[in-house]
Design a protein around this motif. Structure first.
Motif, PDB file in Angstrom:
ATOM      1  N   LEU B  11       0.818  -1.211   0.000  1.00 30.17           N
ATOM      2  CA  LEU B  11       0.000   0.000   0.000  1.00 30.17           C
ATOM      3  C   LEU B  11       0.856   1.268   0.000  1.00 30.17           C
ATOM      4  CD1 LEU B  11      -2.559  -1.255   2.665  1.00 30.17           C
ATOM      5  CD2 LEU B  11      -2.973  -1.036   0.211  1.00 30.17           C
ATOM      6  N   LEU B  12       2.161   1.133   0.025  1.00 38.32           N
ATOM      7  CA  LEU B  12       3.046   2.306   0.094  1.00 38.32           C
ATOM      8  C   LEU B  12       3.480   2.750  -1.322  1.00 38.32           C
ATOM      9  CD1 LEU B  12       5.263   1.528   3.228  1.00 38.32           C
ATOM     10  CD2 LEU B  12       3.198   2.930   3.050  1.00 38.32           C
ATOM     11  N   PRO B  13       4.002   3.955  -1.458  1.00 33.37           N
ATOM     12  CA  PRO B  13       4.331   4.528  -2.776  1.00 33.37           C
ATOM     13  C   PRO B  13       5.167   3.610  -3.669  1.00 33.37           C
ATOM     14  CG  PRO B  13       4.436   6.239  -1.136  1.00 33.37           C
ATOM     15  CD  PRO B  13       4.142   4.964  -0.397  1.00 33.37           C
ATOM     16  N   ALA B  14       6.162   2.919  -3.145  1.00 30.68           N
ATOM     17  CA  ALA B  14       7.014   2.088  -3.999  1.00 30.68           C
ATOM     18  C   ALA B  14       6.200   1.037  -4.756  1.00 30.68           C
ATOM     19  CB  ALA B  14       8.098   1.411  -3.164  1.00 30.68           C
ATOM     20  N   LYS B  23       6.969   7.500  -8.113  1.00 32.21           N
ATOM     21  CA  LYS B  23       8.280   8.162  -8.239  1.00 32.21           C
ATOM     22  C   LYS B  23       8.861   8.576  -6.877  1.00 32.21           C
ATOM     23  CE  LYS B  23       7.005  12.986  -8.754  1.00 32.21           C
ATOM     24  NZ  LYS B  23       6.284  13.928  -9.588  1.00 32.21           N
ATOM     25  N   HIS B  24       7.969   8.716  -5.862  1.00 28.45           N
ATOM     26  CA  HIS B  24       8.484   9.052  -4.526  1.00 28.45           C
ATOM     27  C   HIS B  24       9.045   7.840  -3.788  1.00 28.45           C
ATOM     28  CE1 HIS B  24       6.924  13.100  -4.700  1.00 28.45           C
ATOM     29  NE2 HIS B  24       5.746  12.628  -5.081  1.00 28.45           N
ATOM     30  N   GLY B  25       8.728   6.669  -4.314  1.00 33.02           N
ATOM     31  CA  GLY B  25       9.122   5.432  -3.634  1.00 33.02           C
ATOM     32  C   GLY B  25      10.572   5.470  -3.171  1.00 33.02           C
ATOM     33  N   ASN B  26      10.802   5.014  -1.961  1.00 35.69           N
ATOM     34  CA  ASN B  26      12.143   4.923  -1.386  1.00 35.69           C
ATOM     35  C   ASN B  26      12.860   6.278  -1.294  1.00 35.69           C
ATOM     36  OD1 ASN B  26      11.675   2.158  -1.277  1.00 35.69           O
ATOM     37  ND2 ASN B  26      12.506   1.860  -3.329  1.00 35.69           N
ATOM     38  N   CYS B  27      12.081   7.349  -1.117  1.00 40.94           N
ATOM     39  CA  CYS B  27      12.662   8.690  -1.054  1.00 40.94           C
ATOM     40  C   CYS B  27      13.287   9.015   0.298  1.00 40.94           C
ATOM     41  CB  CYS B  27      11.598   9.732  -1.380  1.00 40.94           C
ATOM     42  SG  CYS B  27      10.369   9.870  -0.061  1.00 40.94           S
ATOM     43  N   LYS B  28      13.060   8.153   1.279  1.00 45.87           N
ATOM     44  CA  LYS B  28      13.666   8.286   2.614  1.00 45.87           C
ATOM     45  C   LYS B  28      13.085   9.414   3.474  1.00 45.87           C
ATOM     46  CE  LYS B  28      18.312   6.581   1.345  1.00 45.87           C
ATOM     47  NZ  LYS B  28      18.095   6.343  -0.102  1.00 45.87           N
ATOM     48  N   GLU B  29      12.047  10.102   2.975  1.00 49.64           N
ATOM     49  CA  GLU B  29      11.549  11.239   3.761  1.00 49.64           C
ATOM     50  C   GLU B  29      10.923  10.805   5.091  1.00 49.64           C
ATOM     51  OE1 GLU B  29       9.275  14.367   1.758  1.00 49.64           O
ATOM     52  OE2 GLU B  29      10.428  13.867  -0.067  1.00 49.64           O
ATOM     53  N   CYS B  30      10.488   9.574   5.148  1.00 58.96           N
ATOM     54  CA  CYS B  30       9.892   9.064   6.382  1.00 58.96           C
ATOM     55  C   CYS B  30      10.958   8.823   7.448  1.00 58.96           C
ATOM     56  CB  CYS B  30       9.141   7.771   6.104  1.00 58.96           C
ATOM     57  SG  CYS B  30      10.166   6.546   5.287  1.00 58.96           S
ATOM     58  N   GLY B  31      12.219   8.876   7.023  1.00 56.30           N
ATOM     59  CA  GLY B  31      13.271   8.607   7.997  1.00 56.30           C
ATOM     60  C   GLY B  31      13.789   7.184   7.906  1.00 56.30           C
ATOM     61  N   PRO B  33      15.263   4.011   5.187  1.00 61.63           N
ATOM     62  CA  PRO B  33      15.975   3.949   3.901  1.00 61.63           C
ATOM     63  C   PRO B  33      15.073   3.560   2.723  1.00 61.63           C
ATOM     64  CG  PRO B  33      16.635   2.133   5.351  1.00 61.63           C
ATOM     65  CD  PRO B  33      15.831   3.071   6.179  1.00 61.63           C
ATOM     66  N   THR B  34      14.026   2.738   2.980  1.00 57.63           N
ATOM     67  CA  THR B  34      13.168   2.288   1.879  1.00 57.63           C
ATOM     68  C   THR B  34      11.721   2.243   2.348  1.00 57.63           C
ATOM     69  OG1 THR B  34      13.379   0.003   2.580  1.00 57.63           O
ATOM     70  CG2 THR B  34      14.956   0.762   0.921  1.00 57.63           C
ATOM     71  N   CYS B  35      10.798   2.174   1.391  1.00 52.26           N
ATOM     72  CA  CYS B  35       9.390   1.978   1.743  1.00 52.26           C
ATOM     73  C   CYS B  35       9.217   0.666   2.515  1.00 52.26           C
ATOM     74  CB  CYS B  35       8.516   1.926   0.477  1.00 52.26           C
ATOM     75  SG  CYS B  35       8.322   3.518  -0.341  1.00 52.26           S
ATOM     76  N   LEU B  36       9.993  -0.354   2.100  1.00 54.09           N
ATOM     77  CA  LEU B  36       9.853  -1.666   2.748  1.00 54.09           C
ATOM     78  C   LEU B  36      10.255  -1.576   4.224  1.00 54.09           C
ATOM     79  CD1 LEU B  36       9.169  -4.646   2.485  1.00 54.09           C
ATOM     80  CD2 LEU B  36      11.549  -5.075   1.823  1.00 54.09           C
ATOM     81  N   ALA B  37      11.356  -0.890   4.476  1.00 49.97           N
ATOM     82  CA  ALA B  37      11.810  -0.759   5.869  1.00 49.97           C
ATOM     83  C   ALA B  37      10.751  -0.025   6.696  1.00 49.97           C
ATOM     84  CB  ALA B  37      13.134  -0.016   5.925  1.00 49.97           C
ATOM     85  N   PHE B  38      10.178   1.010   6.099  1.00 48.37           N
ATOM     86  CA  PHE B  38       9.122   1.763   6.781  1.00 48.37           C
ATOM     87  C   PHE B  38       7.905   0.871   7.042  1.00 48.37           C
ATOM     88  CE2 PHE B  38       5.487   4.885   6.260  1.00 48.37           C
ATOM     89  CZ  PHE B  38       5.646   5.471   7.506  1.00 48.37           C
ATOM     90  N   ALA B  39       7.572   0.055   6.031  1.00 50.54           N
ATOM     91  CA  ALA B  39       6.428  -0.859   6.169  1.00 50.54           C
ATOM     92  C   ALA B  39       6.628  -1.809   7.344  1.00 50.54           C
ATOM     93  CB  ALA B  39       6.233  -1.641   4.870  1.00 50.54           C
ATOM     94  N   GLN B  51       4.293   9.766   8.879  1.00 48.34           N
ATOM     95  CA  GLN B  51       5.688  10.072   8.541  1.00 48.34           C
ATOM     96  C   GLN B  51       5.942  10.033   7.034  1.00 48.34           C
ATOM     97  OE1 GLN B  51       6.858   7.362  12.072  1.00 48.34           O
ATOM     98  NE2 GLN B  51       8.804   8.220  11.397  1.00 48.34           N
ATOM     99  N   CYS B  52       5.054   9.377   6.282  1.00 48.97           N
ATOM    100  CA  CYS B  52       5.199   9.345   4.821  1.00 48.97           C
ATOM    101  C   CYS B  52       4.215  10.340   4.204  1.00 48.97           C
ATOM    102  CB  CYS B  52       4.925   7.948   4.271  1.00 48.97           C
ATOM    103  SG  CYS B  52       4.770   7.953   2.467  1.00 48.97           S
ATOM    104  N   PRO B  53       4.704  11.371   3.509  1.00 50.09           N
ATOM    105  CA  PRO B  53       3.788  12.378   2.955  1.00 50.09           C
ATOM    106  C   PRO B  53       3.109  11.926   1.659  1.00 50.09           C
ATOM    107  CG  PRO B  53       6.099  13.074   2.718  1.00 50.09           C
ATOM    108  CD  PRO B  53       6.117  11.709   3.310  1.00 50.09           C
ATOM    109  N   TYR B  54       3.470  10.770   1.107  1.00 45.99           N
ATOM    110  CA  TYR B  54       3.019  10.425  -0.253  1.00 45.99           C
ATOM    111  C   TYR B  54       2.022   9.264  -0.326  1.00 45.99           C
ATOM    112  CZ  TYR B  54       7.052  13.371  -1.016  1.00 45.99           C
ATOM    113  OH  TYR B  54       7.935  14.403  -0.959  1.00 45.99           O
ATOM    114  N   VAL B  55       1.571   8.741   0.807  1.00 45.96           N
ATOM    115  CA  VAL B  55       0.628   7.607   0.767  1.00 45.96           C
ATOM    116  C   VAL B  55      -0.679   8.061   0.108  1.00 45.96           C
ATOM    117  CG1 VAL B  55      -0.450   5.770   2.106  1.00 45.96           C
ATOM    118  CG2 VAL B  55       1.547   6.934   3.004  1.00 45.96           C
TER     119      VAL B  55
HETATM  120  S1  SF4 Z   1       8.527   8.621   2.725  1.00 42.91           S
HETATM  121 FE1  SF4 Z   1       9.257   6.591   3.132  1.00 42.91          FE
HETATM  122  S2  SF4 Z   1       7.487   5.322   2.784  1.00 42.91           S
HETATM  123 FE2  SF4 Z   1       7.021   7.250   1.875  1.00 42.91          FE
HETATM  124  S3  SF4 Z   1       7.632   7.022  -0.201  1.00 42.91           S
HETATM  125 FE3  SF4 Z   1       9.391   7.871   0.816  1.00 42.91          FE
HETATM  126  S4  SF4 Z   1      10.569   6.081   1.479  1.00 42.91           S
HETATM  127 FE4  SF4 Z   1       8.555   5.336   0.881  1.00 42.91          FE
END
Ligand code: SF4
Lengths: 317, 448
Positions: B11-14, B23-31, B33-39, B51-55
C-alpha cells in the motif's frame, strides 16, 4: 440483506465417552449407569458439534461426620452426616447422578473398615460411586486396594491416582474392573504424561477420567479454568492423550476457602455467610462447567440445585 | 485485523500503480531507507503512517482501518469513575489475556421507591481481594412507567458511578439524558423501530448507544449497528437480545469470533448482557465475552463472589498476582509461635495462610521473594533457594520478633535443609509437609 456467515470450527477430535457404574447386566449392582464425555466441540456450542451427555453431578459423602466442615454445610445435611448409608441416600434424593464416598483421615482406617463402609454405601444407593481416599498417597493405596476388591465389577472411579501412586491404583482398577481419577497439578503436559503412563499399564483410556486439579474461586480457579480450556482444545484438535472427560472438585475446594468456611472476623463487605458460601461453591463449579468439566463433585444441596439448573439450561437446545 | 509488514508495503508509494506516486518510492523522507523498511516498522507499530507524505488516500483509509481494534473501546464515566470496555484480542484468556473487565451494573426501576438507596449502596461498595479494591461499575436505571428523569437525577446524586439508561422510548430517553448531563452514560437501546431518533440523541448528548434486536439475530444486529454508525455514532454496544445460558453462550461466542477472526467491523463492539437475578448467568457473561453485565438486586453476598470471579478471569496469565515479600502475622502470634517459610506466589501464599488461619494456630509466615512462583517452580528455577531464604530472614529482621530460632520449610524443598543450615548456622531447620492442607496437623504434632 447480505447475511453474515457465522464462523464454525471444524474439529477433528472427540472426547472419549466413559461410563461410570455397572448394572447387573454388566456384572455390577448399580440401578443405573452414568455416561459422560463424547463432546465434539467446545462446551455447549451446539451449533458446531455434539454435546451428547450433560456433565454429571456427584455429591460428596464422607465415611464419618466431617470434623472440619463448615456449619453451613453440616446444617444443610443434618443428621445423615453421622451415617454414610443414610447420607448416600440423602445425596441421591438431593439430585446426585453419582455419589462420591470419601474416607476422611482418622485412626480407625483399615482395609476391613474400608470394605465395610463401601459395602453399606453400595447397599444404600443404586447410583454409581466415586471413591476417594484421604489424599495421602500411601494411605490411599492401603484403602483403595481393598475397596477395589470389595466393589469388584461395580466400575467405581478410584482416586486420586497421581504420579506417586498410580501404579497401585491402576493395578487395582485393572484387576477388578474399575476406573481411575488421574490427577495432575494444573498442567497440560503433566496430564498428558500421566494418561500415557496409565495407558502403558494397559488400562483402557475408556476407564480414565482426567482430574486437572481444582482451584477455588479466589484461590487459583483461573489456573484450572485455563488448563481445562487448553486440554479441551487439544482434545478437539485430535490429541488422543487429552481426550479424557474431566473431573473437578469445586465442592471441596470452595468450602476450604475462608469465604465459605467461616463468618468470624470477616469483612462486612463479604455479605451474608450462607449466601456467600453457596455462591462460592456454585460460581467455582459453574466456571468449570464453562471450561469443560464432565464430572463435578459438589457438597451443598443448594449448589447442586443451581448447578443442575445451569446444566439443564446449557443442554436445552 | 493487523496487516503484516509485506501487506503494508503493497500500500506504500514504492508499490503504487500511479507513476506520479511511485516516483516518490524509497525517497527516505519518512526517515527510513526504503518503503519496505518503513512498512516493517509500521507493522511493528514502531512508526506512524503520517511520517510518509506520499501515501495515497485509498491506501491510507485501508491502513487506518486495519489499525483500529477489532472490538471498539467504549468509555463510560461517572463523577470521578471511569469504565473502559472492549479492545479485546483473544477468545481464550490463555492465548494472551483479557484486557478490560466487563462493567458490572445493578438495575433499578423508576417505579422502585428505594432506587436512590440502592444506588448509594452500589456506589459505596468496595471490597478488598488480594490487596486490590474491587468495586461495582454503576447503576442501570430502567424506565418502567415512573418518573424516569427524576429517578435518574436521584441515582446520579446518590452514586458517583456511570449509568446505563434503559428505555426504548426516545422522549423518555432524552429526559433521562438531560438528567444525567455531566457524566458519560450508556443509552439502551436503539431498535429497528426507533433507531433514527435514538441515534440522533446519542449524537446530540455524545453518549454510546446500545443497539438491540430480538432473539440473537446476528444479521439484524449487524444491519442495525451499521445504520446507527451511518448517522455518525461511533460508540456502539451490541445487545443481541439473548437472555438465557445456552443462546447467550452461542451468540456471544459467534459475535466475538466474527469480530476477532473475521474482522467483521459491523459487529466490532462490546456486548451488553442482562443476567437478571441469576449469579451463575452473570458469571457466564463475565467469562464468556460480555462488556457490560447488568444484574438485578444488590447483595454483598452475591456481589463479592462475582467481583472475585471477574478479577480471576481477567488476571493476566503471564503475570500471576504476587503478594509482597515480608513477614505475615497470622492469628496474633507470640514470640514463641512457629515460623514458616513460603514463596510470594499469591495462590501459594493464600493456601498456606488460609490453612494456618483456619486452624486457629498462631504463627509467623515468612514470604520470600521468589518472583511470584510457586514453591516447586521457584525452586526449579533457582528463585527459592537457601540464599534467598536466608536473605529474607536477615532483611525482615524476623529473628528479633521471636524467642526461638527455628523455622519450617515446605516439604517440597527438603533438599535445601543442608545449605540452609550453612547459611543460617544459628537456626534449626524443620522440614514441613508438602501440601499446605497438612500444615495444621504438622504444627499440632511437631511444634512445641
Ligand atoms: S517517505 Fe518513506 S514510505 Fe514514503 S515514499 Fe518515501 S521512502 Fe517510501
Amino acid at each position: 440483506m447480505p447475511t453474515i456467515e457465522v464462523p464454525k470450527e471444524k474439529w477433528s477430535g472427540k472426547v472419549r465417552e466413559i461410563t461410570l457404574g455397572a448394572t447387573a447386566a454388566d456384572g455390577g449392582t448399580r440401578a443405573k449407569t452414568v455416561t459422560v464425555g463424547g463432546e465434539t466441540t467446545l462446551p455447549y456450542l451446539h451449533f458446531e458439534g455434539d454435546i451428547p451427555h450433560p456433565p454429571a453431578i456427584a455429591i460428596e459423602v464422607q465415611d464419618r461426620k466431617p470434623a472440619d466442615w463448615s456449619p453451613v454445610l453440616l446444617e444443610a445435611w443434618g443428621d445423615v452426616t453421622e451415617d454414610p448409608a443414610a447420607w448416600a441416600k440423602a445425596a441421591e434424593e438431593a439430585g446426585a447422578d453419582v455419589v462420591m464416598l470419601r474416607f476422611s483421615l482418622h485412626d480407625d482406617l483399615s482395609a476391613e473398615y474400608a470394605r465395610e463402609t463401601l459395602r453399606v454405601v453400595l447397599d444404600a444407593t443404586g447410583l454409581p460411586l466415586i471413591v476417594f481416599g484421604p489424599g495421602q498417597a500411601e494411605l490411599d493405596n492401603d484403602l483403595l486396594v481393598p475397596v477395589a476388591e470389595e466393589g469388584k465389577g461395580e466400575k467405581l472411579v478410584l482416586g486420586v491416582c497421581e504420579d506417586k501412586n498410580y501404579r497401585t491404583i491402576v493395578a487395582a482398577a485393572l484387576a477388578h474392573g474399575h476406573l481411575v481419577d488421574a490427577r495432575c497439578p494444573m498442567d497440560v503436559n503433566l496430564s498428558k504424561q500421566l494418561n500415557i503412563l496409565i495407558s502403558d499399564m494397559n488400562l483402557p483410556l475408556e476407564r480414565v477420567v482426567m482430574d486437572p486439579t481444582t482451584g477455588a474461586l479466589g484461590y487459583g480457579m483461573e489456573y484450572g479454568y485455563s488448563v481445562m480450556e487448553r486440554l479441551r482444545l487439544a482434545a478437539l484438535q485430535g490429541d488422543g492423550m487429552t481426550q479424557q472427560p474431566m473431573l473437578v472438585t469445586p465442592g471441596e475446594e470452595a468450602w476450604r476457602a475462608k469465604e465459605a468456611r467461616t463468618e468470624e472476623g470477616v469483612p462486612e463487605a463479604w455479605g451474608d455467610w450462607a449466601e456467600r458460601a453457596v455462591n462460592w461453591e456454585t460460581l467455582t463449579a459453574s466456571a468449570l462447567v464453562e471450561s469443560g468439566a464432565d464430572i463435578l463433585v459438589l457438597r451443598h444441596p443448594e449448589s447442586v440445585k443451581r448447578v443442575r439448573a445451569m446444566i439443564d439450561a446449557l443442554m436445552s437446545n | 485485523m493487523a496487516l503484516s509488514g509485506l501487506e503494508i508495503y503493497k500500500l506504500l508509494p514504492a508499490s503504487s500503480k500511479d507513476p506520479e506516486v511511485k516516483k516518490h518510492g524509497n525517497c527516505k523522507e519518512c526517515g527510513f531507507p526504503t518503503c519496505l523498511a518503513f512498512a516493517m516498522k509500521l507493522g511493528q507499530k514502531q512508526a506512524e503512517l503520517s511520517q510518509c507524505p506520499y501515501v495515497e488516500e485509498e491506501s491510507k483509509a485501508q491502513l487506518e482501518a486495519s489499525a483500529a481494534p477489532p472490538i471498539r473501546l467504549i468509555t463510560l464515566s461517572g463523577d470521578g469513575h471511569k469504565l473502559e470496555v472492549g479492545n479485546e484480542t483473544v477468545l481464550f484468556r490463555h492465548e494472551k489475556t483479557f484486557y478490560h473487565q466487563p462493567g458490572l451494573f445493578v438495575r433499578v426501576k423508576d417505579t422502585q421507591a428505594d432506587a436512590a438507596e440502592v444506588a448509594k449502596a452500589v456506589g459505596e461498595y468496595t471490597v478488598d481481594y488480594v490487596g486490590m479494591d474491587l468495586t461495582l461499575d454503576g447503576v442501570a436505571v430502567e424506565a418502567d412507567g415512573g418518573d424516569f428523569a427524576a429517578t435518574v437525577a436521584a441515582v446520579k446524586e446518590a452514586c458517583p458511578l456511570p449509568l446505563v439508561l434503559l428505555t426504548e422510548d426516545p422522549v423518555t430517553a432524552e429526559a433521562g439524558l438531560k438528567a444525567a448531563e455531566g457524566i458519560q452514560s450508556l443509552l439502551w437501546a436503539a431498535t429497528p423501530e426507533n433507531w433514527e431518533a435514538m441515534a440522533k440523541l446519542a449524537g446530540e448528548y455524545k453518549v454510546p448507544l446500545a443497539v438491540h434486536v430480538d432473539g440473537g439475530d446476528v444479521d439484524a444486529l449487524a444491519a442495525l449497528a451499521e445504520q446507527v454508525q451511518g448517522t455518525g455514532v461511533e460508540d456502539i454496544v451490541l445487545d443481541p437480545g439473548v437472555r438465557d445460558h445456552v443462546s447467550s453462550l452461542s451468540v456471544f461466542t459467534q459475535l466475538r469470533r466474527l469480530a476477532l477472526k473475521k474482522n467483521e467491523r459491523k459487529v466490532g463492539y462490546p456486548l451488553i448482557a442482562f443476567a437478571g437475578d441469576d449469579p451463575v448467568l452473570a458469571g457466564q457473561h463475565i467469562a464468556k465475552y460480555a462488556g457490560f453485565v447488568v444484574v438485578d438486586g444488590f447483595s454483598p453476598g452475591t456481589v463479592y463472589p462475582l467481583l472475585v470471579m471477574r478479577a480471576n478471569i481477567f488476571t493476566d496469565p503471564q503475570k500471576p498476582i504476587q503478594v509482597k515479600p515480608g513477614v505475615y502475622e497470622i492469628n496474633n502470634p507470640k514470640p514463641s509461635d512457629p515460623l514458616m517459610v513460603t514463596t510470594n506466589f499469591s495462590i501459594t501464599y493464600f493456601s498456606v495462610a488460609n490453612e494456618i488461619e483456619s486452624s486457629g494456630i498462631p504463627g509467623w509466615l515468612l514470604v520470600a521473594d521468589a518472583e511470584g512462583m510457586s514453591v516447586l517452580t521457584a525452586w526449579a528455577a533457582g528463585k527459592f533457594d537457601a540464599e534467598r531464604i536466608a536473605k529474607s530472614v536477615t532483611s525482615t529482621g524476623i529473628g528479633e520478633k521471636l524467642d526461638h530460632q527455628r523455622m519450617v520449610i515446605p516439604g517440597h524443598v527438603a533438599v535445601l535443609m543442608g545449605e540452609l543450615e550453612e547459611e543460617l548456622p544459628d537456626w534449626e531447620i524443620n522440614v514441613g509437609p508438602r501440601e499446605a492442607v497438612d500444615l495444621p496437623n504438622f504444627l499440632k504434632m511437631q511444634w512445641g
